[in-house]
Scaffold this motif. Structure first.
Motif, PDB file in Angstrom:
ATOM      1  N   UNK A  36       0.792  -1.227   0.000  1.00 27.94           N
ATOM      2  CA  UNK A  36       0.000   0.000   0.000  1.00 27.94           C
ATOM      3  C   UNK A  36       0.834   1.292   0.000  1.00 27.94           C
ATOM      4  N   UNK A  37       1.963   1.287   0.636  1.00 29.46           N
ATOM      5  CA  UNK A  37       2.705   2.529   0.851  1.00 29.46           C
ATOM      6  C   UNK A  37       3.208   3.110  -0.461  1.00 29.46           C
ATOM      7  N   UNK A  38       3.153   4.447  -0.575  1.00 21.61           N
ATOM      8  CA  UNK A  38       3.634   5.142  -1.759  1.00 21.61           C
ATOM      9  C   UNK A  38       5.146   5.053  -1.890  1.00 21.61           C
ATOM     10  N   UNK A  60       3.830  -1.240  -9.037  1.00 22.06           N
ATOM     11  CA  UNK A  60       3.355  -1.049  -7.672  1.00 22.06           C
ATOM     12  C   UNK A  60       1.837  -0.957  -7.563  1.00 22.06           C
ATOM     13  N   UNK A  61       1.129  -1.008  -8.686  1.00 25.01           N
ATOM     14  CA  UNK A  61      -0.317  -0.865  -8.636  1.00 25.01           C
ATOM     15  C   UNK A  61      -0.769   0.551  -8.342  1.00 25.01           C
ATOM     16  N   UNK A  62       0.008   1.543  -8.787  1.00 26.08           N
ATOM     17  CA  UNK A  62      -0.425   2.935  -8.632  1.00 26.08           C
ATOM     18  C   UNK A  62       0.130   3.641  -7.419  1.00 26.08           C
ATOM     19  N   UNK A  63       1.399   3.383  -7.088  1.00 27.67           N
ATOM     20  CA  UNK A  63       1.961   3.982  -5.867  1.00 27.67           C
ATOM     21  C   UNK A  63       3.185   4.850  -6.130  1.00 27.67           C
ATOM     22  N   UNK A  64       3.455   5.199  -7.392  1.00 31.00           N
ATOM     23  CA  UNK A  64       4.690   5.905  -7.738  1.00 31.00           C
ATOM     24  C   UNK A  64       4.555   7.419  -7.616  1.00 31.00           C
ATOM     25  N   UNK A  65       5.668   8.055  -7.239  1.00 30.45           N
ATOM     26  CA  UNK A  65       5.743   9.511  -7.203  1.00 30.45           C
ATOM     27  C   UNK A  65       7.132   9.980  -7.602  1.00 30.45           C
ATOM     28  N   UNK A  66       7.174  11.099  -8.303  1.00 27.60           N
ATOM     29  CA  UNK A  66       8.445  11.679  -8.767  1.00 27.60           C
ATOM     30  C   UNK A  66       8.699  12.984  -8.029  1.00 27.60           C
ATOM     31  N   UNK A  67       9.811  13.064  -7.299  1.00 29.42           N
ATOM     32  CA  UNK A  67      10.248  14.323  -6.706  1.00 29.42           C
ATOM     33  C   UNK A  67      11.125  15.044  -7.718  1.00 29.42           C
ATOM     34  N   UNK A  68      10.554  16.062  -8.347  1.00 29.99           N
ATOM     35  CA  UNK A  68      11.228  16.811  -9.403  1.00 29.99           C
ATOM     36  C   UNK A  68      12.203  17.802  -8.771  1.00 29.99           C
ATOM     37  N   UNK A  69      13.487  17.646  -9.057  1.00 29.62           N
ATOM     38  CA  UNK A  69      14.499  18.594  -8.605  1.00 29.62           C
ATOM     39  C   UNK A  69      15.333  19.037  -9.795  1.00 29.62           C
ATOM     40  N   UNK A  70      16.033  20.159  -9.624  1.00 24.86           N
ATOM     41  CA  UNK A  70      16.868  20.679 -10.706  1.00 24.86           C
ATOM     42  C   UNK A  70      18.352  20.456 -10.442  1.00 24.86           C
ATOM     43  N   UNK A  77      -5.690   4.859  10.891  1.00 28.05           N
ATOM     44  CA  UNK A  77      -5.324   3.603  11.566  1.00 28.05           C
ATOM     45  C   UNK A  77      -5.241   2.453  10.577  1.00 28.05           C
ATOM     46  N   UNK A  78      -5.724   2.688   9.350  1.00 32.75           N
ATOM     47  CA  UNK A  78      -5.605   1.691   8.286  1.00 32.75           C
ATOM     48  C   UNK A  78      -5.743   2.407   6.945  1.00 32.75           C
ATOM     49  N   UNK A  79      -5.196   1.798   5.917  1.00 33.81           N
ATOM     50  CA  UNK A  79      -5.322   2.374   4.577  1.00 33.81           C
ATOM     51  C   UNK A  79      -6.748   2.167   4.059  1.00 33.81           C
ATOM     52  N   UNK A  80      -7.302   3.185   3.442  1.00 33.49           N
ATOM     53  CA  UNK A  80      -8.621   3.053   2.822  1.00 33.49           C
ATOM     54  C   UNK A  80      -8.524   3.021   1.303  1.00 33.49           C
ATOM     55  N   UNK A  81      -7.399   3.434   0.754  1.00 33.13           N
ATOM     56  CA  UNK A  81      -7.183   3.406  -0.693  1.00 33.13           C
ATOM     57  C   UNK A  81      -6.029   2.495  -1.047  1.00 33.13           C
ATOM     58  N   UNK A  82      -5.776   2.382  -2.330  1.00 36.05           N
ATOM     59  CA  UNK A  82      -4.667   1.529  -2.784  1.00 36.05           C
ATOM     60  C   UNK A  82      -3.596   2.311  -3.522  1.00 36.05           C
ATOM     61  N   UNK A  83      -3.900   3.516  -4.015  1.00 37.26           N
ATOM     62  CA  UNK A  83      -2.916   4.289  -4.766  1.00 37.26           C
ATOM     63  C   UNK A  83      -2.392   5.451  -3.918  1.00 37.26           C
ATOM     64  N   UNK A  84      -1.249   5.972  -4.331  1.00 35.78           N
ATOM     65  CA  UNK A  84      -0.684   7.116  -3.616  1.00 35.78           C
ATOM     66  C   UNK A  84      -1.597   8.327  -3.726  1.00 35.78           C
TER      67      UNK A  84
END
Length: 438
Positions: free
Chosen positions: A91-93, A119-129, A419-426
C-alpha cells in the motif's frame, strides 16, 4: 475523529539523516547497499500506515577534503530500489528524487510509468533541478547549469513528461486476439513536442499507468521554485524553521496555485521535520547529543558549504563567523537564505553552525516525548502551516521504529492520522484528485 487527517512521508537516507549517523553503534554502516535494511524500513513504515516512502538522490559521489568521512558515496539508484520495494510492500507510496538537469524526459517518463504499473499505482516523482554542482562533471559539462536555466529546463521537462504519460487513453490497449487488434489507434496520442530544450515525438511505449500520472513532488522554495511548484506539483516538500515561516509559505503556495486555476486541495504541503523521540525530554536530548558528539567539525562545515550552495569553506577558521557569500547560482537559494539567517540569529561560528545543522539540515527539529512531538505536529497541521510532514530521523532503522511505534499511535489517538489504509494508490492516500485523461 478529525475529518482532515495529516499525511506522513518517511524520508529514508541510508544510515539516517544525521551526518554522523553511520558512526553510531546502533547503525549498520553499510546500509546504503543493503536491500534487507530497506525492506525492513519499508515494512515498518507501511505497518504504521505512512502515506509514502521518500528517497533523495544525487548523481555524484561526495566531493571535497572531508568526502572520505561522509556516508554519501555508496547507495542504490533510487528507482531501482523502489522497484524492488514495490514487490515487498502493498500500500505505501514510493517517491523517488530524479533531477531534470541530467536526465531526458522520455527515459524518466518511461521509468516512473513502469514503477506505477509494478506497484499498482503507488509511484511519485520528486522533481528537482540538482543542487550538487559535482553532478555536472558526470554528464559532459565543466560547470553546473545556472539557476535560471535549470528552472526553465525543468518547466519544459515537466511538460514533456506529463504529455508522455498521457500518450494513451485508459482503454487503448484492447489486445483482442480474435480480431488481431492489439490497441485502438484512436487511443494513441503522439506528443510531437518541439521546445527550447527538448524535441520529443512520442508516444510513450508504456500503457497509461494506474494513477493516470504518477504523483509529482517538488522541493523548491526560491521564487522560481515556488512558481514551478504552484503550477505543476501535487506535493511540496519544504524546509521551514518555524511555525510563522511555515504558515507564510503555506498561504503563499496555496494562493499561487489558485492563480493557475487549481484548488487549494490539489496541492499538499509537507514540510520536513527532524524528529528524535525519547520517553522523557531528557532522554530524547541525550539520544540526540550522542549523535552530535560524533560530528567531526570539518565534516559539519563540509555539509554546511554544500547546503549553502556548493561553497568550499575549508579555508575559513572554524571559530570564525560564516563568511559573506555571493548568491548561489548552482545550489538551493532558499536553503542558503535560511541557513544564513540561522547563523545571524543565533550568533553561531562556522563550526557551531555546521554542528547545528548536522541532523535537521535546516528543517524544523523536534526533540522530546511522543506527546510533545505530536503537540507540535498538531499545532502546525491545524493552524495553516502543513497538510502533513516528511519525517526525518537521525538514524535508521531505530529512529523510524521510534516514530512509528511511539508518535504515530499518539497521532492516531488524537484522530489526526489513519489507523488503516482506505485506498490503494498514492493519489488516494494523499487525497489528490484523479487525473482527467483528456
Amino acid at each position: 475523529m478529525s475529518a482532515r487527517q495529516m499525511k506522513l512521508g518517511a524520508f529514508l537516507m541510508a544510515t539516517g539523516h544525521h551526518v554522523a549517523a553511520w558512526r553510531h553503534p546502533q547503525v549498520p554502516a553499510d546500509a546504503g547497499l543493503d536491500f534487507q535494511h530497506y525492506r525492513h524500513l519499508a515494512q515498518v513504515a507501511e505497518a504504521a500506515c505512512f502515506d509514502t516512502l521518500f528517497l533523495a538522490d544525487s548523481v555524484a559521489a561526495a566531493t571535497g577534503d572531508s568526502a572520505s568521512q561522509m556516508a554519501r558515496s555508496d547507495h542504490f539508484e533510487p528507482l531501482t530500489l523502489l522497484s524492488a520495494l514495490s514487490v515487498v510492500t502493498e500500500r505505501i507510496g514510493l517517491i523517488s528524487t530524479v533531477t531534470t538537469s541530467y536526465n531526458e524526459p522520455y527515459h524518466l517518463a518511461r521509468k516512473f510509468a513502469s514503477l506505477d504499473h509494478l506497484s499498482g499505482g503507488r509511484a511519485g516523482w520528486n522533481l528537482v533541478t540538482s543542487d550538487a554542482a559535482a553532478e555536472a562533471g558526470n554528464f559532459g559539462r565543466d560547470e553546473h547549469i545556472g539557476h535560471a536555466e535549470r528552472y526553465s529546463r525543468a518547466r519544459e521537462f515537466h511538460q514533456v513528461v506529463t504529455g508522455l504519460w498521457d500518450s494513451w487513453s485508459a482503454d487503448a490497449f484492447v489486445r483482442d486476439k480474435a480480431s488481431g487488434q492489439y490497441y485502438d489507434p484512436a487511443g494513441r496520442r503522439e506528443l510531437n513536442h518541439v521546445g527550447e530544450h527538448f524535441k520529443v515525438k512520442g508516444p510513450l511505449n508504456v500503457a497509461r499507468s494506474p494513477q493516470g500520472r504518477p504523483v509529482v513532488v517538488q522541493a523548491g522554495s526560491s521564487e522560481a521554485g515556488r512558481e514551478l511548484a504552484a503550477r505543476t506539483a501535487d506535493v511540496i516538500f519544504t524546509a521551514q524553521p518555524s511555525l510563522a515561516a511555515a504558515q507564510a509559505f503555506y498561504a503563499d503556495l496555496k494562493n499561487r496555485a489558485a492563480t493557475f486555476g487549481r484548488s487549494a486541495d490539489e496541492l499538499k504541503i509537507m514540510p520536513g521535520v527532524f524528529v528524535v523521540v525519547g520517553e522523557t525530554q531528557a532522554l530524547a536530548q541525550a539520544k540526540f547529543e550522542a549523535f552530535q558528539d560524533l560530528v567531526q567539525p570539518e565534516v559539519g562545515v563540509a555539509l554546511l558549504g554544500r547546503m549553502l550552495g556548493n561553497f568550499d569553506l575549508s579555508g575559513y577558521p572554524l571559530d570564525g563567523p560564516l563568511p559573506e557569500l555571493p548568491l548561489t547560482d548552482s545550489g538551493q537559494r532558499s536553503r542558503q537564505q535560511l541557513l544564513s539567517k540561522l547563523a545571524e540569529r543565533e550568533q553561531l561560528n562556522l563550526a557551531q553552525l555546521g554542528r547545528r545543522i548536522a541532523g535537521g539540515r535546516g528543517h524544523f527539529s523536534l526533540i522530546g516525548t511522543p506527546a510533545q512531538i505530536a503537540d507540535q505536529l498538531q499545532l502546525w497541521f491545524q493552524n495553516g502551516a502543513a497538510d502533513g510532514f516528511n519525517v526525518l530521523v537521525p538514524h535508521l532503522p531505530g529512529g523510524l521504529e521510534d516514530f512509528a511505534r511511539q508518535v504515530v499511535p499518539e497521532l492516531q489517538r488524537r484522530g489526526l492520522f489513519r489507523t488503516h489504509y482506505t485506498g490503494t494508490t498514492l493519489r488516494e492516500h494523499l487525497g489528490l484528485p484523479e487525473i482527467d485523461e483528456r
